[in-house]
Each structure stands twice: as C-alpha cells, then as structure tokens.
Design a protein around this motif. Sequence first.
Motif, PDB file in Angstrom:
ATOM      1  N   ASN A 185       0.822  -1.218   0.000  1.00 25.44           N
ATOM      2  CA  ASN A 185       0.000   0.000   0.000  1.00 25.44           C
ATOM      3  C   ASN A 185       0.854   1.265   0.000  1.00 25.44           C
ATOM      4  OD1 ASN A 185       0.986   0.102   2.612  1.00 25.44           O
ATOM      5  ND2 ASN A 185      -0.983  -0.374   3.580  1.00 25.44           N
ATOM      6  N   ASN A 186       2.156   1.140  -0.312  1.00 29.63           N
ATOM      7  CA  ASN A 186       3.037   2.317  -0.328  1.00 29.63           C
ATOM      8  C   ASN A 186       2.928   3.131  -1.605  1.00 29.63           C
ATOM      9  OD1 ASN A 186       3.954   1.164   2.048  1.00 29.63           O
ATOM     10  ND2 ASN A 186       6.078   1.711   1.681  1.00 29.63           N
ATOM     11  N   ALA A 187       2.369   2.531  -2.665  1.00 22.32           N
ATOM     12  CA  ALA A 187       2.250   3.234  -3.943  1.00 22.32           C
ATOM     13  C   ALA A 187       0.824   3.748  -4.131  1.00 22.32           C
ATOM     14  CB  ALA A 187       2.624   2.305  -5.094  1.00 22.32           C
ATOM     15  N   MET A 188       0.700   4.905  -4.766  1.00 18.65           N
ATOM     16  CA  MET A 188      -0.602   5.480  -5.102  1.00 18.65           C
ATOM     17  C   MET A 188      -0.584   5.881  -6.568  1.00 18.65           C
ATOM     18  SD  MET A 188      -2.337   9.045  -4.170  1.00 18.65           S
ATOM     19  CE  MET A 188      -1.798   9.547  -5.785  1.00 18.65           C
ATOM     20  N   LYS A 189      -1.685   5.648  -7.271  1.00 20.28           N
ATOM     21  CA  LYS A 189      -1.763   5.985  -8.692  1.00 20.28           C
ATOM     22  C   LYS A 189      -3.001   6.821  -8.983  1.00 20.28           C
ATOM     23  CE  LYS A 189       0.605   1.840 -10.431  1.00 20.28           C
ATOM     24  NZ  LYS A 189       0.465   0.645 -11.291  1.00 20.28           N
ATOM     25  N   CYS A 190      -2.870   7.690  -9.991  1.00 18.45           N
ATOM     26  CA  CYS A 190      -4.012   8.468 -10.478  1.00 18.45           C
ATOM     27  C   CYS A 190      -3.975   8.488 -12.004  1.00 18.45           C
ATOM     28  CB  CYS A 190      -3.942   9.929 -10.012  1.00 18.45           C
ATOM     29  SG  CYS A 190      -3.870  10.201  -8.241  1.00 18.45           S
ATOM     30  N   ASN A 191      -5.158   8.489 -12.651  1.00 20.77           N
ATOM     31  CA  ASN A 191      -5.224   8.793 -14.081  1.00 20.77           C
ATOM     32  C   ASN A 191      -5.056  10.298 -14.242  1.00 20.77           C
ATOM     33  OD1 ASN A 191      -7.588   6.271 -14.174  1.00 20.77           O
ATOM     34  ND2 ASN A 191      -5.743   6.213 -15.428  1.00 20.77           N
ATOM     35  N   CYS A 192      -4.293  10.689 -15.252  1.00 21.56           N
ATOM     36  CA  CYS A 192      -3.938  12.097 -15.422  1.00 21.56           C
ATOM     37  C   CYS A 192      -4.195  12.547 -16.865  1.00 21.56           C
ATOM     38  CB  CYS A 192      -2.455  12.269 -15.062  1.00 21.56           C
ATOM     39  SG  CYS A 192      -1.811  13.921 -15.254  1.00 21.56           S
ATOM     40  N   LYS A 193      -4.872  13.688 -17.008  1.00 22.23           N
ATOM     41  CA  LYS A 193      -5.126  14.271 -18.346  1.00 22.23           C
ATOM     42  C   LYS A 193      -4.511  15.673 -18.382  1.00 22.23           C
ATOM     43  CE  LYS A 193      -7.360  15.293 -22.257  1.00 22.23           C
ATOM     44  NZ  LYS A 193      -7.123  14.630 -23.533  1.00 22.23           N
ATOM     45  N   TYR A 194      -3.595  15.865 -19.330  1.00 26.97           N
ATOM     46  CA  TYR A 194      -2.906  17.163 -19.450  1.00 26.97           C
ATOM     47  C   TYR A 194      -3.120  17.692 -20.862  1.00 26.97           C
ATOM     48  CZ  TYR A 194       1.100  20.414 -19.699  1.00 26.97           C
ATOM     49  OH  TYR A 194       1.909  21.509 -19.870  1.00 26.97           O
ATOM     50  N   ASP A 195      -3.687  18.940 -20.959  1.00 29.63           N
ATOM     51  CA  ASP A 195      -3.982  19.475 -22.300  1.00 29.63           C
ATOM     52  C   ASP A 195      -3.003  20.572 -22.706  1.00 29.63           C
ATOM     53  OD1 ASP A 195      -4.704  21.649 -20.790  1.00 29.63           O
ATOM     54  OD2 ASP A 195      -6.794  21.722 -21.461  1.00 29.63           O
ATOM     55  N   GLY A 196      -1.940  20.724 -21.936  1.00 32.04           N
ATOM     56  CA  GLY A 196      -0.952  21.759 -22.253  1.00 32.04           C
ATOM     57  C   GLY A 196      -1.151  23.024 -21.445  1.00 32.04           C
ATOM     58  N   HIS A 197      -2.353  23.177 -20.871  1.00 27.58           N
ATOM     59  CA  HIS A 197      -2.645  24.361 -20.054  1.00 27.58           C
ATOM     60  C   HIS A 197      -3.186  23.987 -18.677  1.00 27.58           C
ATOM     61  CE1 HIS A 197      -2.163  26.685 -23.737  1.00 27.58           C
ATOM     62  NE2 HIS A 197      -3.002  25.839 -24.329  1.00 27.58           N
ATOM     63  N   ARG A 198      -4.034  22.948 -18.661  1.00 26.06           N
ATOM     64  CA  ARG A 198      -4.659  22.514 -17.402  1.00 26.06           C
ATOM     65  C   ARG A 198      -4.387  21.039 -17.172  1.00 26.06           C
ATOM     66  NH1 ARG A 198     -10.657  23.880 -18.876  1.00 26.06           N
ATOM     67  NH2 ARG A 198      -9.854  22.956 -20.801  1.00 26.06           N
ATOM     68  N   ILE A 199      -4.659  20.587 -15.944  1.00 22.51           N
ATOM     69  CA  ILE A 199      -4.427  19.174 -15.626  1.00 22.51           C
ATOM     70  C   ILE A 199      -5.570  18.664 -14.757  1.00 22.51           C
ATOM     71  CG2 ILE A 199      -3.102  19.384 -13.460  1.00 22.51           C
ATOM     72  CD1 ILE A 199      -1.068  17.394 -15.045  1.00 22.51           C
ATOM     73  N   CYS A 226      -7.785   8.408  -8.259  1.00 21.89           N
ATOM     74  CA  CYS A 226      -6.620   8.287  -7.379  1.00 21.89           C
ATOM     75  C   CYS A 226      -6.901   7.218  -6.329  1.00 21.89           C
ATOM     76  CB  CYS A 226      -6.329   9.617  -6.684  1.00 21.89           C
ATOM     77  SG  CYS A 226      -5.682  10.880  -7.804  1.00 21.89           S
ATOM     78  N   HIS A 227      -5.972   6.273  -6.189  1.00 19.67           N
ATOM     79  CA  HIS A 227      -6.190   5.176  -5.240  1.00 19.67           C
ATOM     80  C   HIS A 227      -4.855   4.567  -4.817  1.00 19.67           C
ATOM     81  CE1 HIS A 227      -5.725   3.128  -9.106  1.00 19.67           C
ATOM     82  NE2 HIS A 227      -5.371   2.049  -8.430  1.00 19.67           N
ATOM     83  N   VAL A 228      -4.856   3.992  -3.632  1.00 21.01           N
ATOM     84  CA  VAL A 228      -3.681   3.287  -3.129  1.00 21.01           C
ATOM     85  C   VAL A 228      -3.528   1.981  -3.900  1.00 21.01           C
ATOM     86  CG1 VAL A 228      -2.684   2.169  -1.091  1.00 21.01           C
ATOM     87  CG2 VAL A 228      -3.876   4.341  -0.865  1.00 21.01           C
ATOM     88  N   GLY A 229      -2.285   1.509  -4.045  1.00 17.68           N
ATOM     89  CA  GLY A 229      -1.958   0.374  -4.904  1.00 17.68           C
ATOM     90  C   GLY A 229      -2.794  -0.862  -4.721  1.00 17.68           C
ATOM     91  N   ASP A 230      -3.196  -1.195  -3.493  1.00 22.99           N
ATOM     92  CA  ASP A 230      -3.938  -2.435  -3.273  1.00 22.99           C
ATOM     93  C   ASP A 230      -5.388  -2.180  -2.875  1.00 22.99           C
ATOM     94  OD1 ASP A 230      -3.531  -1.335  -0.818  1.00 22.99           O
ATOM     95  OD2 ASP A 230      -2.898  -3.185   0.159  1.00 22.99           O
ATOM     96  N   ALA A 231      -5.921  -1.005  -3.242  1.00 23.78           N
ATOM     97  CA  ALA A 231      -7.282  -0.651  -2.824  1.00 23.78           C
ATOM     98  C   ALA A 231      -8.349  -1.257  -3.726  1.00 23.78           C
ATOM     99  CB  ALA A 231      -7.443   0.872  -2.786  1.00 23.78           C
ATOM    100  N   PHE A 232      -8.009  -1.568  -4.977  1.00 24.25           N
ATOM    101  CA  PHE A 232      -8.984  -2.070  -5.940  1.00 24.25           C
ATOM    102  C   PHE A 232      -8.762  -3.555  -6.205  1.00 24.25           C
ATOM    103  CE2 PHE A 232      -9.493   2.287  -8.288  1.00 24.25           C
ATOM    104  CZ  PHE A 232     -10.200   2.765  -7.194  1.00 24.25           C
ATOM    105  N   SER A 233      -9.765  -4.173  -6.803  1.00 17.85           N
ATOM    106  CA  SER A 233      -9.622  -5.559  -7.241  1.00 17.85           C
ATOM    107  C   SER A 233      -8.670  -5.616  -8.429  1.00 17.85           C
ATOM    108  CB  SER A 233     -10.983  -6.126  -7.652  1.00 17.85           C
ATOM    109  OG  SER A 233     -11.446  -5.465  -8.833  1.00 17.85           O
ATOM    110  N   GLU A 234      -8.178  -6.819  -8.752  1.00 13.38           N
ATOM    111  CA  GLU A 234      -7.276  -6.981  -9.892  1.00 13.38           C
ATOM    112  C   GLU A 234      -7.959  -6.561 -11.189  1.00 13.38           C
ATOM    113  OE1 GLU A 234      -5.536 -10.833 -10.133  1.00 13.38           O
ATOM    114  OE2 GLU A 234      -4.864 -10.835  -8.046  1.00 13.38           O
ATOM    115  N   GLU A 235      -9.242  -6.875 -11.289  1.00 15.37           N
ATOM    116  CA  GLU A 235      -9.998  -6.517 -12.501  1.00 15.37           C
ATOM    117  C   GLU A 235     -10.091  -5.004 -12.659  1.00 15.37           C
ATOM    118  OE1 GLU A 235     -14.599  -6.783 -14.143  1.00 15.37           O
ATOM    119  OE2 GLU A 235     -13.992  -8.016 -12.436  1.00 15.37           O
TER     120      GLU A 235
END
Length: 800
Positions: free
Chosen positions: A755-769, A774-783
């Motif tokens: 649970n030391n790693a955290m990931k987020c999906n990120c969208k960057y359009d060149g001006h905004r982000i 966002c979730h901790v590495g083992d917070a979701f199911s494998e699927e």
Amino acid sequence: MMEKSRCTQQLAFNLLFGLWFTCCLAQTTPSNTATPAPSPSPSPQSQNERLKVRLAGYPRKHNEGRVELFYKGEWGTICDDDFSISNANVLCRQLGFVSATGWTHSAKYGKGQGKIWLDNVLCNGGEKSIDSCKSRGWGNSDCTHDEDAGVVCKDERIPGFVDSNVIDAFVDENKIEEVRLRPVVAMAKKRLPITEGVVEVKHKDGWAQICDLGWTIKNTRVVCGMLGFPHEKKVNKNFYKRLKKRAAEKVSRPKVNVSAGGRPTSKAKANSKSKQSSPGKRLYLERQKSYFHVHSVACTGTEVHLAACPLEFSKRNATSSCEGGMAAVVSCMPGPQFMQNSGLKKKLKTSSNVRLKGGARLGEGRVEVLKDNEWGTVCDDRWSLQSASVVCRELGFGSAKEALTGARMGQGMGPIYMNEVKCLGQEKSIWNCPFKNITSEDCQHMEDAAVRCSVPYMGLESLIRITGGRTRYEGRLEVLSSDSNGTQSWGLICGESWSTKEAMVACRQLGLGYANQGLQETWYWDSSNVTEMIMSGVKCTGNEMSLSQCQHHKTVSCQKSAAKFAAGVICSDTASDLILNAPLVQQTVYIEDRPLHMLYCAAEEDCLSKSAAKANWPYGHRRLLRFSSQIHNIGRADFKPKAGRHSWVWHACHGHYHSMDIFTHYDLLNANGSKVAEGHKASFCLEDTDCQEGVSKRYECANFGDQGITVGCWDLYRHDIDCQWIDITDVKPGNYILQIVINPNHEVAESDFTNNAMKCNCKYDGHRIWLHNCHVGDAFSEEAERRFEKYPGQLNNQVS
C-alpha cells in the motif's frame, strides 16, 4: 523402556507396517500405576492469567474504552460504583499498558451487554488482576449498563506483553491440551504437512487415542480445523481395519521350528511357551486391550478446538473402553498453498473477495473484504471465533485460534463494509453470514476486526536459526542444507544484496514477526562456529513462507566470504505502515509556472528535471505539477528513520535536516509505464502534523527534534512547499498516470509494502491538468486495476 524395546523388536521383526501400527497405537497407553485424578478447572480467582480483559465501545482509540471481562464463558462489564484510578491502573496493566491516565463513568463509551460481573470494586493499585481486588463478588450487582465503567490507559506498552483485545477459544486445557495426527504409513511421516492418521491427544507424559465409536465427520472437521486444514475428507476405514486384523494375526501366530514330521520340536514348544510367558510378551498382549483416554466425542462441527466439544472420558479401571471399535482416524484436505501435489491446487482456490492485511505471521491479519471492486474492512462489533473461523477456512487455513478486536492488526484506510457479523461457523464465506451495513456513526477504523488462524505444521522454522544476538529477535542467520551424501550441517547466507524484503521472509519463517532490519554485515558473537557460506544471491518478493522459496544462486557466489559479512536480521512483533491519503492528492492538484530565480534551493536539492541545468538562469520559468500529500501511519509501531540523528545531513538553503536520502518518489508515466517526468523528496522534517483524537504527537522537527510519524498520526506536505511537485516543463499534452511511492527503497521496515504506492489517471492538455481515480496500490480488485491501466483519459472535463 520395556515397551519401547518391545516395539522396536516387533518393527525389526516384521515387514508389515500393520503390526507397527498396532504396536505404536498401544505404546503410549498409560500403565496401571496409580496417578492422582486431574484437578478441576481453576476459577479466575485462583489463576489470574485465566481472566480475559478487553476494551470496547465507541468512540475510542486503542488504549481506552469500556472495560469488559470474560468469565464463565461470557463477556460482561464493571459497574462504576466506587471506581477509582487504582482500579484503572490494575486493569490497564492487565491489558498490557504501563499504567492508567484516567477512568470514565456512566457508560461514556456506550452501554455494554450481558452480565455486569463486578460492582463496588476496591483495588489498592498493586494487584496483578482485577479479581484480586475487593468487590461484591462475581455477578452480584445492583447496577444497570448505564453505569458501565471505562479506563484510559497510558499509550505505552509493557515490553513483551501479548496482544490485548483478543478473543480466543478459552477451552479447559485440563481436558485436552494438544492434538496431533500419527500417520501409520511410513512414507507419510516424511511428508509435511501430515494430513491423515490416528488422532492422538496429549495425556500425562505421553499420547493416547480416541475411541471411534460414534465418531462423525463433524468431529473430523473440528480436528482438521485446529490442525490448520480448511476441509475434511472421509477415511477409508476398511484399510485401517485390515491393518488391525493383520497385526492381530501376526501377534497370535508365534514362529516355531517344525520337525520333519510336521510337528513342533520339544525345544520349539519350550521356546514358544517361554516367549508367551515373558514379561515383555505379557505386556504387549495386555496392550492389545487398547486403553483409550477419550471414549466419545460429540462436536457440532463449528467448534475451534476439540476440548470445546462434549467429551466422555474413559473410566480409569475399565478393562476395555472401545469394544467393537478402534482408534479414531481422520483425513484432512490442506489449503492450496500447503499442498504437496501441485496438480490439485487448481481445483482448490482460496477466496478472491476476502484477504488478510498487516499480519506479522502466516494466517493472521486485519480482515478485508471486496465490494464493488474496492477493498474495505469489517467492524469488530459482535466479532466472534465462529466468524473468524469462516474467514480462515475460506482463505485456505484451519479454524481461528483467536478473533481480534480494536484494530490489533492495524487500521485500514478504505470503506468499512460490515458490522455485527454473526456467522454460525459452517458458512463457505463471510459474505454468506448475516451482517449489518455500516452507517457513518456506527464504526471507525480503530474498530477493525482481525484474525489469527490455525496453520499446518510445516517444520520450516527448524531449517533456519539466528545466533549471537543479544535477544532471540536478532542475530546472524544460519540455514540448514543437505550435501550430495544427504549429510546436514549448518551454513551462512551471503550478505550481499540482502535487504528488508529477504529479512521479512526470514523473520516470518522463524515465527518472530516482522523484520526491523536486514543486516548485510553481522558483528555478532560467533556462538556456533559456523563459517561456511552456503547460500547467496537471495532475492524474495516478501510473501514467501521460507527462504528456500526465494530465488538464489545455484552455486554460491560471494565476494566477501568472511563470517562478519553474513546476512543477519533484527525481528520485531510490530511494525509501522505508511499509506497516502489518495483523495487529497486528487483534490489539491494544480499547475504553477514558477520563475527560475525562486528555484535555486530546489535545484540544489535536485528537485527539478535534468533540462533545468541548461536553462538561462535566472530568466524563464519551470512548469510544476503541484499537490499536497498526507502520509498516515496505520501500523502498530512508529515510523522512524533508520539512520540515527548523528548522521542526518543539514541543508542550509532550506534550513532543515535530511534523515533519509529518499523518502518519496513522484513519477509521471505514459501508457507504456515509462517515466516522462519525475520528482523525489528527501525526508526533510518528517513529523506529526496532526493525529487522531486522543493520540499525542511525538515527533517535531523544530530545534533538531526527533523525526518520525506516530501510530495514529500523519505528516502533511502542503502543495506550496519546495519539492512537493513534479517538473513537467518538457511534458507534451496527453494522458498519463501519476504515481507516488513512499519509502521506495524499503529503507524502513513496514508491515505492508503493497500500500506504499498510489496511482491516479492524469489528463494534461498543455494548459490545465485533471486527476481521476486516485487510489492506493492495493485498494482495488485486480480486474479494476487492469481497467485503470487501460484508462483513456478525460475529454471536455468529463471522464470518458
């Protein structure tokens, strides 16, 4: 001695193992020597350690709560009449804390249920147990549960004290202390775990059998469960009956010399007669009567220990206590990870929607359940051994040895899904048991339920040892191996590349909990004279049951082969556990274009991307992805830097000490998982920014103070401080993954690194982000995690 020598003669004389079976069945039968009858089970008043005490109620933290006592098989409370700090001191010490800081009245932690066991309790403060204090007597009270007393203990544990808040089997050990299976086929003895054999119970100085008359599959289920097996199988009783019959025939047919006319010679007759009348022969024949310690067992199948079942013991002077029967035999099915035959592993799968987290040893941990592809915890209200056993069996272990309350295996961070779970004990899954859904005021993570399961004996701890340490928890590692001739001698492990992960496996194999440290050099006293390196290149994932399951060199390769460069460990019963507050990262993210003239200190501490070195200082700017990170310690020990303060490095530019070289990695990854930008943060000022209610801060960086994070506290790095960013000046618009990893090099031991790693999906359009999911590495199911990796990003500020 006569019994043992007789058994040895029979074994040597007969090739049939059936005869050995009968001989060894009888070898531990008690003799007719008079022995005192067992004394009745002592009450808590006469045997203080038998009294169970726990803290309960809401809201509370782990060192406070309503006092509950376990007496006569039932939990009950104490009335607040005449209660005092002296009473609280006695109770807190029984709970494993050094003293009390206060006490509460009028059911401050909520009203209990069941009996009010004690009233008008008056302690001096020095008693070892609350039942040594004066009171009105057990169950004698004129109070209601509106008057339930509570205590607040000093949050400092008595060194070496066994966990409090434990519900165990609480069986009468005078009835049955220990149970084992004795295999009757010689080859089965060499294979571990032993899954089939004669049921034997510890009795006096030996082992005795159980009569199988009336024996049911429910009894077998209980025996298998307490030996660490989730399932039972039917036994081929005909096989054992044939063994018994064959053995009896061998005993009744003495070997004689025959004359030419087919008649025994007189010498043979004399020898035959003398053999039959010898003391050894008489003793052997008497043993054929098969004295059994337990005559009948009537389990319901939900018990966690054989001693909890109704038992009928054999009468002491009975000539035959199992007429028409034989010794009870059971056969068990091990869980997948304990199976010798890998072909069967595919058929038996453990649950995919229940798991254990934060446990130091195999088969223990905080119970977590999967719902809507997200993991959450179980509240400990009404938590019982039956519910805990359902969890254990569904995960491939046996029945539960203990059910733990009050987050004794650390606190979870996600949702709490279940409350007041009431399993009967036969259910296939905890999800099949009745339970209540959680409302916001019902439970907090300080009430997370946990279990300790029975696991099969694998003999792994006998293949490894530590020597030379000041305590049994530390020392140089020695492993047992066999050479080409089958000879065993002990050897050392090369310390090169040895790390915390490998040490974690070693400590678990030794039964000593977590690894505080993995040592590449060991300056311990050489107490065993073992000097040869017999293992090198050990590399573990951290989940293995033994070091032999880890990768290692086929032939030993060790540059520094002196004994002082052998691998060592420092083990501990508790460990920290850091976890990021993922939603806070998502809520606080933004982009800043920061002028270069404000980034000199950050450049000195290597917090900018490599292209910054080529910039036209002090003109221009760097584009920074900024966010706040809040790091919680949800473990059972404080998180402290491995390096002592004497080796901390002072950085004058920011005016702080670095206690760790790298504390956090910040990375921006593309769809292929490659880094497109990165940042890192040394642990400048690792401290308690804030804590749960009632938990005191211990670590503050000011004035060269101690650095660390207390259990139940968190360290907040605000978005507006230096290096709390990723330099994305050179990043093109697109979809990315933001990844944050705490303690990336595993420099400091934790109970759970997943649970030391955290990931987020990120969208960057060149001006905004934008950040999403966002979730901790083992917070979701494998699927769900697989879906996350394929996430296409965001369009028009909406999740696509």
